[in-house]
Design an enzyme around this catalytic site. Sequence first.
Site, PDB file in Angstrom:
ATOM      1  CB  CYS A  46      -0.928  -0.049   1.193  1.00 35.36           C
ATOM      2  SG  CYS A  46      -2.156  -1.344   0.963  1.00 35.36           S
ATOM      3  NE  ARG A  59      -1.548  -1.019  -3.718  1.00 37.94           N
ATOM      4  CZ  ARG A  59      -2.616  -1.587  -3.170  1.00 37.94           C
ATOM      5  NH1 ARG A  59      -3.822  -1.123  -3.398  1.00 37.94           N
ATOM      6  NH2 ARG A  59      -2.496  -2.640  -2.393  1.00 37.94           N
ATOM      7  CB  SER A  60      -4.758   1.364  -1.282  1.00 35.23           C
ATOM      8  OG  SER A  60      -5.868   0.835  -0.605  1.00 35.23           O
ATOM      9  CG  ASN A  80       0.343   3.440   6.392  1.00 34.46           C
ATOM     10  OD1 ASN A  80      -0.816   3.222   6.022  1.00 34.46           O
ATOM     11  ND2 ASN A  80       1.250   2.467   6.382  1.00 34.46           N
ATOM     12  CB  ILE A  87     -13.830   5.674   6.246  1.00 33.27           C
ATOM     13  CG1 ILE A  87     -12.869   6.825   6.584  1.00 33.27           C
ATOM     14  CG2 ILE A  87     -14.484   5.121   7.513  1.00 33.27           C
ATOM     15  CD1 ILE A  87     -13.542   8.026   7.272  1.00 33.27           C
ATOM     16  CB  SER A 126     -11.679  -5.035   5.666  1.00 34.06           C
ATOM     17  OG  SER A 126     -12.761  -4.347   6.240  1.00 34.06           O
TER      18      SER A 126
HETATM   19  N1  LIG Z   1      -7.936  -3.437   5.712  1.00 30.37           N
HETATM   20  C1  LIG Z   1      -6.643  -3.283   5.974  1.00 30.37           C
HETATM   21  N2  LIG Z   1      -6.237  -2.152   6.594  1.00 30.37           N
HETATM   22  C2  LIG Z   1      -4.924  -1.965   6.888  1.00 30.37           C
HETATM   23  O1  LIG Z   1      -4.609  -0.912   7.469  1.00 30.37           O
HETATM   24  C3  LIG Z   1      -3.978  -2.965   6.491  1.00 30.37           C
HETATM   25  C4  LIG Z   1      -4.424  -4.122   5.846  1.00 30.37           C
HETATM   26  N3  LIG Z   1      -5.760  -4.255   5.599  1.00 30.37           N
HETATM   27  N4  LIG Z   1      -3.573  -5.129   5.503  1.00 30.37           N
HETATM   28  C5  LIG Z   1      -2.146  -4.962   5.617  1.00 30.37           C
HETATM   29  C6  LIG Z   1      -1.747  -4.041   6.676  1.00 30.37           C
HETATM   30  C7  LIG Z   1      -1.877  -4.495   8.102  1.00 30.37           C
HETATM   31  N5  LIG Z   1      -2.100  -3.239   8.814  1.00 30.37           N
HETATM   32  C8  LIG Z   1      -2.777  -3.157  10.032  1.00 30.37           C
HETATM   33  C9  LIG Z   1      -3.381  -4.291  10.549  1.00 30.37           C
HETATM   34  C10 LIG Z   1      -4.044  -4.227  11.745  1.00 30.37           C
HETATM   35  C11 LIG Z   1      -4.098  -3.017  12.454  1.00 30.37           C
HETATM   36  C12 LIG Z   1      -4.808  -2.991  13.763  1.00 30.37           C
HETATM   37  O2  LIG Z   1      -5.551  -3.896  14.105  1.00 30.37           O
HETATM   38  N6  LIG Z   1      -4.617  -1.983  14.565  1.00 30.37           N
HETATM   39  C13 LIG Z   1      -5.305  -1.819  15.848  1.00 30.37           C
HETATM   40  C14 LIG Z   1      -4.595  -2.523  16.971  1.00 30.37           C
HETATM   41  C15 LIG Z   1      -3.106  -2.622  16.865  1.00 30.37           C
HETATM   42  C16 LIG Z   1      -2.433  -3.389  17.987  1.00 30.37           C
HETATM   43  O3  LIG Z   1      -3.097  -3.776  18.970  1.00 30.37           O
HETATM   44  O4  LIG Z   1      -1.193  -3.579  17.895  1.00 30.37           O
HETATM   45  C17 LIG Z   1      -5.448  -0.338  16.152  1.00 30.37           C
HETATM   46  O5  LIG Z   1      -6.345  -0.035  16.958  1.00 30.37           O
HETATM   47  O6  LIG Z   1      -4.704   0.464  15.618  1.00 30.37           O
HETATM   48  C18 LIG Z   1      -3.466  -1.884  11.932  1.00 30.37           C
HETATM   49  C19 LIG Z   1      -2.818  -1.967  10.720  1.00 30.37           C
HETATM   50  C20 LIG Z   1      -2.126  -2.160   7.888  1.00 30.37           C
HETATM   51  N7  LIG Z   1      -2.582  -2.820   6.713  1.00 30.37           N
HETATM   52  O1  LIG Z   2       0.330   0.023   5.207  1.00 28.77           O
HETATM   53  C1  LIG Z   2      -0.858  -0.189   4.866  1.00 28.77           C
HETATM   54  C2  LIG Z   2      -1.258  -1.404   4.329  1.00 28.77           C
HETATM   55  C3  LIG Z   2      -2.547  -1.557   3.980  1.00 28.77           C
HETATM   56  N1  LIG Z   2      -3.437  -0.565   4.138  1.00 28.77           N
HETATM   57  C4  LIG Z   2      -4.859  -0.805   3.750  1.00 28.77           C
HETATM   58  C5  LIG Z   2      -5.427  -0.075   2.587  1.00 28.77           C
HETATM   59  C6  LIG Z   2      -6.565  -1.000   2.127  1.00 28.77           C
HETATM   60  O2  LIG Z   2      -7.698  -0.785   2.955  1.00 28.77           O
HETATM   61  C7  LIG Z   2      -6.008  -2.386   2.421  1.00 28.77           C
HETATM   62  C8  LIG Z   2      -5.330  -3.016   1.230  1.00 28.77           C
HETATM   63  O3  LIG Z   2      -6.288  -3.338   0.279  1.00 28.77           O
HETATM   64  P1  LIG Z   2      -6.049  -3.219  -1.304  1.00 28.77           P
HETATM   65  O4  LIG Z   2      -7.267  -3.867  -1.876  1.00 28.77           O
HETATM   66  O5  LIG Z   2      -4.809  -3.990  -1.632  1.00 28.77           O
HETATM   67  O6  LIG Z   2      -5.937  -1.762  -1.642  1.00 28.77           O
HETATM   68  O7  LIG Z   2      -5.018  -2.174   3.421  1.00 28.77           O
HETATM   69  C9  LIG Z   2      -3.067   0.638   4.704  1.00 28.77           C
HETATM   70  O8  LIG Z   2      -3.872   1.565   4.889  1.00 28.77           O
HETATM   71  N2  LIG Z   2      -1.782   0.793   5.026  1.00 28.77           N
END
Ligand SMILES: Nc1nc(=O)c2c([nH]1)NC[C@@H]1CN(c3ccc(C(=O)N[C@@H](CCC(=O)O)C(=O)O)cc3)CN21
Ligand SMILES: O=c1ccn([C@H]2C[C@H](O)[C@@H](COP(=O)(O)O)O2)c(=O)[nH]1
Length: 283
Positions: A160, A180-181, A191, A222, A282
Amino acid sequence: MKQYLDLCQRIVDEGVWVENERTGKRCLTVINADLNYNVGANEFPLVTTRKSYWKAAIAELLGYLRGYDSAAQFRAIGCNTWNANANENEAWLANPYRKGEDDMGRVYGVQGRRWRNSVGEEFDQLRKIYDNLRNGIDDRGEILTFYNPGEFHMGCLRPCMHTHTFSLLGGKLYLTSSQRSCDVPLGQNFNQVQVFTLLALMAQITGHEAGKAYHKIVNAHIYEDQLELMRDVQLKREPYPAPKLHINPEIKSLEDIETWVTLDDFEVEGYQYHESIAYPFSV
Ligand SMILES: Nc1nc(=O)c2c([nH]1)NC[C@@H]1CN(c3ccc(C(=O)N[C@@H](CCC(=O)O)C(=O)O)cc3)CN21
Ligand SMILES: O=c1ccn([C@H]2C[C@H](O)[C@@H](COP(=O)(O)O)O2)c(=O)[nH]1
């Protein structure tokens, strides 16, 4: 913090609903967002209108810089964000390139440290940038890109935040990061911490003063199941002042990052925040 809240508000006010096939959910979406972080002034862009798990975000960045390709490696350094994409994503589970439990495939850091050309030779993008910057060189192509269309099918998710470009100007190091997303409630929390920390760390190990980091996002969204919490809870809160990030000054080289650095080498000073909000994720 204001620019983060402005982006969230803009999505709520002007966003357009887009069906997302991969997740089966609708996303309220805007195109193009530009955020800037003042790394030189140490204004750490941590979200204060909910508790931010900044350590997990830095751990994820360390994993990328080390070229990790397994969710188990990320867990071992304090980051759980890749468990779902490595082990619960249907398309990836059925992919013949998946090497088993926790494998993420050729994503992010694998591309950054072991990018492969058409004859199978590997290229370490980060090492080249590090060597150049240490020698005061900016060849106008100090680009770390995780984006490799030829290998998308070999990984669990396309990157992303896919490209980080470093620039030297007037003795200061700058960073431009392209995404990109962006899942603004969850992903952006991480990020923006990562963009800031990447510039701070690279400045420290290459011996330059840090300037600003520029974060450019294309599709900012969102998810439908996050909207109510964002609009009716998080956006109703007043932000607190930005905290400061302290990085252990003993981190002096890329080898240090590769070998002994842990989350104990990062501290945040003056972080005041509102209660946590558990946003749905998601896959
Ligand atoms: N839908 C989606 N959104 C994302 O932000 C995302 C993806 N997929 N897939 C790849 C990575 C994984 N990332 C993630 C995954 C989980 C959290 C998350 O659950 N955060 C919670 C708790 C974090 C914790 O307890 O360490 C939060 O409240 O921020 C955040 C970013 C960012 N990226
Ligand atoms: O560093 C990250 C990694 C992932 N994401 C989010 C952005 C999208 O909601 C999903 C990835 O889905 P795509 O269909 O591949 O775009 O994960 C993010 O915000 N930051």
